[in-house]
Design a protein around this motif. Structure first.
Motif, short mmCIF file in Angstrom:
data_model
loop_
_atom_site.label_atom_id
_atom_site.label_comp_id
_atom_site.label_asym_id
_atom_site.label_seq_id
_atom_site.Cartn_x
_atom_site.Cartn_y
_atom_site.Cartn_z
N ASP A 42 -31.89 10.34 -19.40
CA ASP A 42 -32.95 11.27 -19.78
C ASP A 42 -33.43 11.93 -18.49
O ASP A 42 -34.36 11.47 -17.84
CB ASP A 42 -34.09 10.51 -20.46
CG ASP A 42 -35.19 11.42 -20.98
OD1 ASP A 42 -35.24 12.60 -20.58
OD2 ASP A 42 -36.03 10.95 -21.77
N GLU A 43 -32.74 13.01 -18.12
CA GLU A 43 -33.00 13.60 -16.80
C GLU A 43 -34.42 14.12 -16.66
O GLU A 43 -35.03 14.00 -15.59
CB GLU A 43 -31.99 14.72 -16.51
CG GLU A 43 -32.11 15.25 -15.09
CD GLU A 43 -31.00 16.21 -14.71
OE1 GLU A 43 -31.29 17.13 -13.92
OE2 GLU A 43 -29.86 16.02 -15.19
N LYS A 44 -34.96 14.68 -17.72
CA LYS A 44 -36.34 15.18 -17.66
C LYS A 44 -37.31 14.05 -17.34
O LYS A 44 -38.19 14.19 -16.47
CB LYS A 44 -36.71 15.84 -18.99
CG LYS A 44 -38.12 16.42 -19.00
CD LYS A 44 -38.41 17.09 -20.34
CE LYS A 44 -39.84 17.65 -20.36
NZ LYS A 44 -40.15 18.29 -21.68
N ALA A 45 -37.17 12.93 -18.03
CA ALA A 45 -38.05 11.79 -17.78
C ALA A 45 -37.77 11.16 -16.42
O ALA A 45 -38.69 10.67 -15.75
CB ALA A 45 -37.89 10.76 -18.89
N GLN A 46 -36.50 11.16 -16.01
CA GLN A 46 -36.14 10.60 -14.71
C GLN A 46 -36.83 11.37 -13.58
O GLN A 46 -37.40 10.78 -12.65
CB GLN A 46 -34.62 10.63 -14.52
CG GLN A 46 -34.12 9.86 -13.31
CD GLN A 46 -34.19 8.35 -13.49
OE1 GLN A 46 -34.29 7.85 -14.60
NE2 GLN A 46 -34.13 7.62 -12.39
N ARG A 47 -36.80 12.68 -13.68
CA ARG A 47 -37.46 13.52 -12.68
C ARG A 47 -38.97 13.33 -12.74
O ARG A 47 -39.65 13.28 -11.70
CB ARG A 47 -37.09 14.99 -12.89
CG ARG A 47 -35.63 15.30 -12.59
CD ARG A 47 -35.30 16.78 -12.82
NE ARG A 47 -33.89 17.05 -12.54
CZ ARG A 47 -33.39 17.29 -11.34
NH1 ARG A 47 -34.20 17.31 -10.29
NH2 ARG A 47 -32.09 17.54 -11.18
N VAL A 87 -43.68 -0.98 -20.41
CA VAL A 87 -44.99 -0.53 -19.91
C VAL A 87 -44.97 0.99 -19.70
O VAL A 87 -45.90 1.71 -20.10
CB VAL A 87 -45.35 -1.24 -18.60
CG1 VAL A 87 -46.68 -0.71 -18.05
CG2 VAL A 87 -45.46 -2.75 -18.81
N LEU A 88 -43.89 1.51 -19.12
CA LEU A 88 -43.77 2.95 -18.90
C LEU A 88 -43.68 3.70 -20.23
O LEU A 88 -44.19 4.82 -20.36
CB LEU A 88 -42.55 3.24 -18.04
CG LEU A 88 -42.61 2.69 -16.60
CD1 LEU A 88 -41.25 2.86 -15.91
CD2 LEU A 88 -43.71 3.36 -15.79
N ARG A 89 -43.07 3.08 -21.24
CA ARG A 89 -43.01 3.69 -22.57
C ARG A 89 -44.40 3.78 -23.17
O ARG A 89 -44.79 4.83 -23.73
CB ARG A 89 -42.10 2.87 -23.50
CG ARG A 89 -41.97 3.48 -24.91
CD ARG A 89 -41.51 2.45 -25.93
NE ARG A 89 -42.50 1.40 -26.17
CZ ARG A 89 -43.58 1.56 -26.93
NH1 ARG A 89 -43.84 2.71 -27.52
NH2 ARG A 89 -44.41 0.54 -27.11
N ARG A 90 -45.16 2.72 -23.06
CA ARG A 90 -46.51 2.72 -23.64
C ARG A 90 -47.39 3.79 -22.99
O ARG A 90 -48.26 4.36 -23.64
CB ARG A 90 -47.15 1.35 -23.45
CG ARG A 90 -46.49 0.24 -24.25
CD ARG A 90 -47.21 -1.08 -24.06
NE ARG A 90 -46.51 -2.17 -24.72
CZ ARG A 90 -47.11 -3.30 -25.12
NH1 ARG A 90 -48.41 -3.48 -24.91
NH2 ARG A 90 -46.41 -4.26 -25.70
N LEU A 128 -44.48 7.68 -20.14
CA LEU A 128 -43.59 8.13 -19.07
C LEU A 128 -42.12 8.01 -19.45
O LEU A 128 -41.27 8.71 -18.90
CB LEU A 128 -43.87 7.34 -17.79
CG LEU A 128 -45.21 7.67 -17.12
CD1 LEU A 128 -45.62 6.56 -16.15
CD2 LEU A 128 -45.11 9.00 -16.38
N LEU A 129 -41.80 7.12 -20.38
CA LEU A 129 -40.44 6.97 -20.91
C LEU A 129 -40.48 7.10 -22.43
O LEU A 129 -41.50 6.79 -23.06
CB LEU A 129 -39.84 5.61 -20.53
CG LEU A 129 -39.55 5.33 -19.07
CD1 LEU A 129 -38.91 3.94 -18.94
CD2 LEU A 129 -38.65 6.38 -18.45
#
Length: 352
Positions: A31-36, A299-302, A305-306
């Motif tokens: 997921d390049e958008k989220a990775q950036r 945690v990042l999903r909640r 951010l992911l």
């Protein structure tokens, strides 16, 4: 290639370096958008560098089936370059595998502009300590090396005191991340570095996620040839710091000020245990760290951010009860999370 004087000072002053996670779609594509966005989040949170291609980024990015190693390193570097930060910032690439693979990955990192490599010895049980030292020398000829004492619980192994003493003597080894989750093994590394003729050239960093606060406050003193030699663990390179990062940066800076002034309030002993308890949930210590990567991603999903906590390998999932443990530490330690900062960050991102 060597670090610039500015980055050497930054490294030895003590930097806050999160281990960069991997953002995936539900079908396990990058997921390049989220990775950036993750890289931008860390920079806005005030980190002193990032480590990419490490355990938290998932070692499987190197597998031919995924072939993501160079892509992930390049994406992070592009975001750092676009940010044009006006502060020292360490760009660290994770390197692993046998000598040939380690050299190939180091050359990729070098071509992309990374400052140094975090060299893992994990998964190389067939290599003798002497062979691993030779491998380190070859890698250090290309880029400065951050050594890594990987804990046995996640694929590392125990090394002798003599190994670390020899390791510290290798030119262009500039730092060591100590992460055996074992005080005795931690002391081996510290004592070996203090015995080295290069002790002043090597910065010590904690990777002991179960002891972050205490590590950063403790000075270690050993008698060497009739003289007392003291070393301090000055910074951290941690998977734990890849979540709730903005608040963790603030704690780190407060710690550095307290350390420099020799004024350590007893409140830090409580904070230390709170941070360790949060790590229990994130890293799934109750199940031998099986859910560590999925826990960080959760945690990042909640926080938004992911998209999800997905990992490349099907077995990398939350353990039974781990989600409830994350719920618990969220409720118990609200002062440690940075949800408000993340929401503000995401609001700014939405109008990019």
């Amino acid at each position: 290639m060597a670090l610039t004087p500015e980055l050497i000072k930054h490294l030895h002053d003590g930097a806050f370096i999160p281990a960069h996670p991997l953002a995936l779609t539900r079908d396990k594509k990058l997921d390049e958008k989220a990775q950036r966005r993750l890289t931008r989040y860390y920079m806005e949170a005030g980190v002193g560098g990032i480590a990419v291609g490490v355990h938290t980024t998932q070692f499987e990015i190197r597998d031919p089936a995924f072939n993501l190693y160079e892509t992930v390193l390049r994406v992070a570097m592009e975001e750092v370059e676009k940010a044009q930060l006006q502060r020292p910032f360490l760009k660290i690439a994770g390197v692993c595998g046998g000598t040939e693979q380690a050299l190939e990955e180091t050359k990729i990192a070098k071509s992309l502009g990374y400052d140094m490599v975090l060299l893992s010895n994990g998964g190389l049980n067939e290599y003798s300590e002497k062979e691993l030292l030779e491998r380190t020398k070859e890698v250090a000829n290309e880029l400065p090396v951050f050594g890594f004492y990987l804990q046995p619980a996640v694929g590392g192994r125990v090394f002798s005191y003599d190994f670390w003493e020899s390791f510290a003597e290798i030119p262009n080894v500039v730092g060591i991340k100590i992460a055996p989750f074992n005080r005795y093994l931690t002391l081996d590394v510290l004592r070996a570095v203090c015995a080295s003729s290069r002790r002043d050239e090597i910065a010590l960093y904690t990777g002991n996620d179960d002891n972050i606060i205490a590590d950063l406050f403790t000075s270690y003193a050993f008698e060497m040839e009739g003289k007392i030699v003291t070393k301090q663990i000055v910074g951290g390179l941690l998977g734990h710091w890849s979540v709730w990062t903005h608040e963790a940066v603030k704690l780190f800076e407060q710690q550095k000020l307290a350390r420099e002034s020799n004024q350590v309030d007893k409140k830090w002993f409580t904070i230390a245990q709170n941070v360790t308890d949060a790590n229990t949930a994130f890293f799934d210590s109750k199940n031998d760290f099986k859910g560590s990567i999925a826990g960080i991603n959760e945690v990042l999903r909640r926080q938004g951010l992911l998209q999800g906590n997905w990992c490349l390998m099907d077995h990398e999932v939350l353990s039974s009860g781990q989600s409830e443990e994350i719920d618990r530490v969220y409720v118990t330690y609200p002062e440690l999370n940075d949800d408000e900062f993340v929401q503000s960050f995401l609001n700014r991102e939405s109008v990019r």
